[in-house]
Design a protein around this motif. Structure first.
Motif, PDB file in Angstrom:
ATOM      1  N   LEU A 164      -4.840  -2.217  -6.919  1.00 33.40           N
ATOM      2  CA  LEU A 164      -4.805  -0.787  -7.275  1.00 33.40           C
ATOM      3  C   LEU A 164      -5.637   0.109  -6.358  1.00 33.40           C
ATOM      4  O   LEU A 164      -5.528   1.325  -6.416  1.00 33.40           O
ATOM      5  CB  LEU A 164      -5.237  -0.592  -8.738  1.00 33.40           C
ATOM      6  CG  LEU A 164      -4.163  -0.984  -9.758  1.00 33.40           C
ATOM      7  CD1 LEU A 164      -4.723  -1.033 -11.167  1.00 33.40           C
ATOM      8  CD2 LEU A 164      -2.974  -0.017  -9.702  1.00 33.40           C
ATOM      9  N   ARG A 189       0.839  -1.211   0.000  1.00 33.39           N
ATOM     10  CA  ARG A 189       0.000   0.000   0.000  1.00 33.39           C
ATOM     11  C   ARG A 189       0.875   1.262   0.000  1.00 33.39           C
ATOM     12  O   ARG A 189       0.530   2.269  -0.594  1.00 33.39           O
ATOM     13  CB  ARG A 189      -1.039   0.010   1.122  1.00 33.39           C
ATOM     14  CG  ARG A 189      -0.609   0.198   2.542  1.00 33.39           C
ATOM     15  CD  ARG A 189      -0.468   1.607   2.997  1.00 33.39           C
ATOM     16  NE  ARG A 189      -1.703   2.403   2.970  1.00 33.39           N
ATOM     17  CZ  ARG A 189      -1.706   3.700   3.163  1.00 33.39           C
ATOM     18  NH1 ARG A 189      -0.575   4.353   3.358  1.00 33.39           N
ATOM     19  NH2 ARG A 189      -2.837   4.361   3.142  1.00 33.39           N
ATOM     20  N   TYR A 195       0.181  -4.546 -10.246  1.00 33.52           N
ATOM     21  CA  TYR A 195      -0.846  -4.241  -9.241  1.00 33.52           C
ATOM     22  C   TYR A 195      -2.245  -4.599  -9.765  1.00 33.52           C
ATOM     23  O   TYR A 195      -3.087  -5.085  -9.021  1.00 33.52           O
ATOM     24  CB  TYR A 195      -0.770  -2.754  -8.821  1.00 33.52           C
ATOM     25  CG  TYR A 195       0.130  -2.527  -7.624  1.00 33.52           C
ATOM     26  CD1 TYR A 195       1.487  -2.833  -7.678  1.00 33.52           C
ATOM     27  CD2 TYR A 195      -0.371  -2.030  -6.422  1.00 33.52           C
ATOM     28  CE1 TYR A 195       2.312  -2.642  -6.580  1.00 33.52           C
ATOM     29  CE2 TYR A 195       0.446  -1.825  -5.311  1.00 33.52           C
ATOM     30  CZ  TYR A 195       1.785  -2.134  -5.398  1.00 33.52           C
ATOM     31  OH  TYR A 195       2.594  -1.949  -4.291  1.00 33.52           O
ATOM     32  N   HIS A 212       3.628   5.106  -6.390  1.00 32.65           N
ATOM     33  CA  HIS A 212       3.341   4.726  -7.772  1.00 32.65           C
ATOM     34  C   HIS A 212       2.337   5.718  -8.397  1.00 32.65           C
ATOM     35  O   HIS A 212       2.511   6.167  -9.531  1.00 32.65           O
ATOM     36  CB  HIS A 212       2.789   3.299  -7.777  1.00 32.65           C
ATOM     37  CG  HIS A 212       2.192   2.869  -9.067  1.00 32.65           C
ATOM     38  ND1 HIS A 212       2.943   2.713 -10.214  1.00 32.65           N
ATOM     39  CD2 HIS A 212       0.901   2.585  -9.420  1.00 32.65           C
ATOM     40  CE1 HIS A 212       2.141   2.336 -11.203  1.00 32.65           C
ATOM     41  NE2 HIS A 212       0.903   2.261 -10.751  1.00 32.65           N
ATOM     42  N   LEU A 225       2.159   1.810  -3.468  1.00 34.89           N
ATOM     43  CA  LEU A 225       1.072   2.257  -4.347  1.00 34.89           C
ATOM     44  C   LEU A 225       0.932   3.780  -4.321  1.00 34.89           C
ATOM     45  O   LEU A 225       0.669   4.401  -5.355  1.00 34.89           O
ATOM     46  CB  LEU A 225      -0.245   1.589  -3.919  1.00 34.89           C
ATOM     47  CG  LEU A 225      -1.513   2.019  -4.651  1.00 34.89           C
ATOM     48  CD1 LEU A 225      -1.437   1.686  -6.148  1.00 34.89           C
ATOM     49  CD2 LEU A 225      -2.752   1.355  -4.032  1.00 34.89           C
TER      50      LEU A 225
END
Ligand code: 1PX
Length: 216
Positions: A213, A108, A207, A114, A111
């Motif tokens: 996602l 997480r 992901y 990202h 992410l």
């Protein structure tokens, strides 16, 4: 004003080059270089002024979470994003539906960076193709609205919007990058962007495959 030796050496090219080290031969993404790239970007952002410190604090916090995993006892599992996803999922170390036992999992946390990488990609592409009279604040907020903003609460979007307003203009921005002439900046961005896009796309696909996602 005289710069310190370290500041003189700082160039955004070196930072963006770090992203070229991210990809292994079989297209896995090395967390060490990914995190290093983010450290450099934060350093660049800090040099733009203290209005950005609420952003860099959050980014640094996430960088440190990942660095801790990478340097910790299970560090070998955190060598690449692919190995991290496998390790954390296989061992039930990710909160999938709501933040619970593992509020700061590697998956997480990464992410969030990202999603920010997508902002960077969109912003740099705008900078690359912009003309001299384009406003960095507009380019930055357009890139933000198309990416990160969709994941941020109203109050964060408001604060981010205010910070964008005080971004220096394009000429100063290019100067702070310390890459050379505008033409050299544009050419450097042209070299760096495909690499950033590739790192982004590989991570996005991974992901998506694992339905990660929307991690809380
Ligand atoms: C140079 C201009 C810099 C503009 C930066 C644009 C990004 C704006 C992001 C605003 C984030 C505000 C801080 C809070 C974020 C968190 O709520 C939120 C969610 O986290 P949570 O799920 O743990 O709660 N965090 C995030 O989305 C992660 C944000 C990470 C932002 C990193 C931004 C680094 C920017 C580096 C700038 C480099 C510019 C180079 C261009 C030539």
């Amino acid at each position: 004003m005289a710069n310190s030796v370290e500041e003189q050496k700082f160039s955004l090219k070196e930072v963006l080059d770090t992203f070229s080290l991210c990809l292994s031969e079989n297209k896995e993404v090395y967390i060490e270089h990914y995190v290093e790239g983010w450290r450099g970007l934060v350093r660049f952002m800090n040099s733009l002024g203290s209005v950005f410190s609420f952003i860099s604090k959050d980014a640094v916090n996430k960088i440190e979470i990942l660095a801790k995993f990478f340097n910790g006892e299970n560090g070998t599992h955190y060598s690449t994003i692919q190995s991290m996803v496998k390790y954390e999922l296989d061992n039930g170390l990710v909160d999938l539906a709501k933040r619970d036992k593992y509020p700061e999992s590697g998956c997480r946390t990464l992410l969030r960076l990202h999603r920010a990488l997508r902002w960077l990609e969109l912003f740099l592409e705008r900078l690359r193709t912009s003309s001299e009279d384009c406003k960095t604040s507009v380019m930055c907020s357009e890139a933000y609205n198309e990416s990160l903003a969709q994941h941020h609460a109203w109050i964060i979007r408001k604060a981010a919007g205010m910070a964008f307003c005080v971004l220096p203009g394009r000429p100063t921005f290019f100067e702070v990058m310390n890459v050379g002439t505008s033409e050299q900046v544009v050419s450097m961005l042209g070299d760096a962007l495909p690499l950033i896009s590739e790192v982004y796309d590989i991570t996005e696909k991974l992901y998506a495959q694992h339905e990660l996602l929307q991690l809380p």
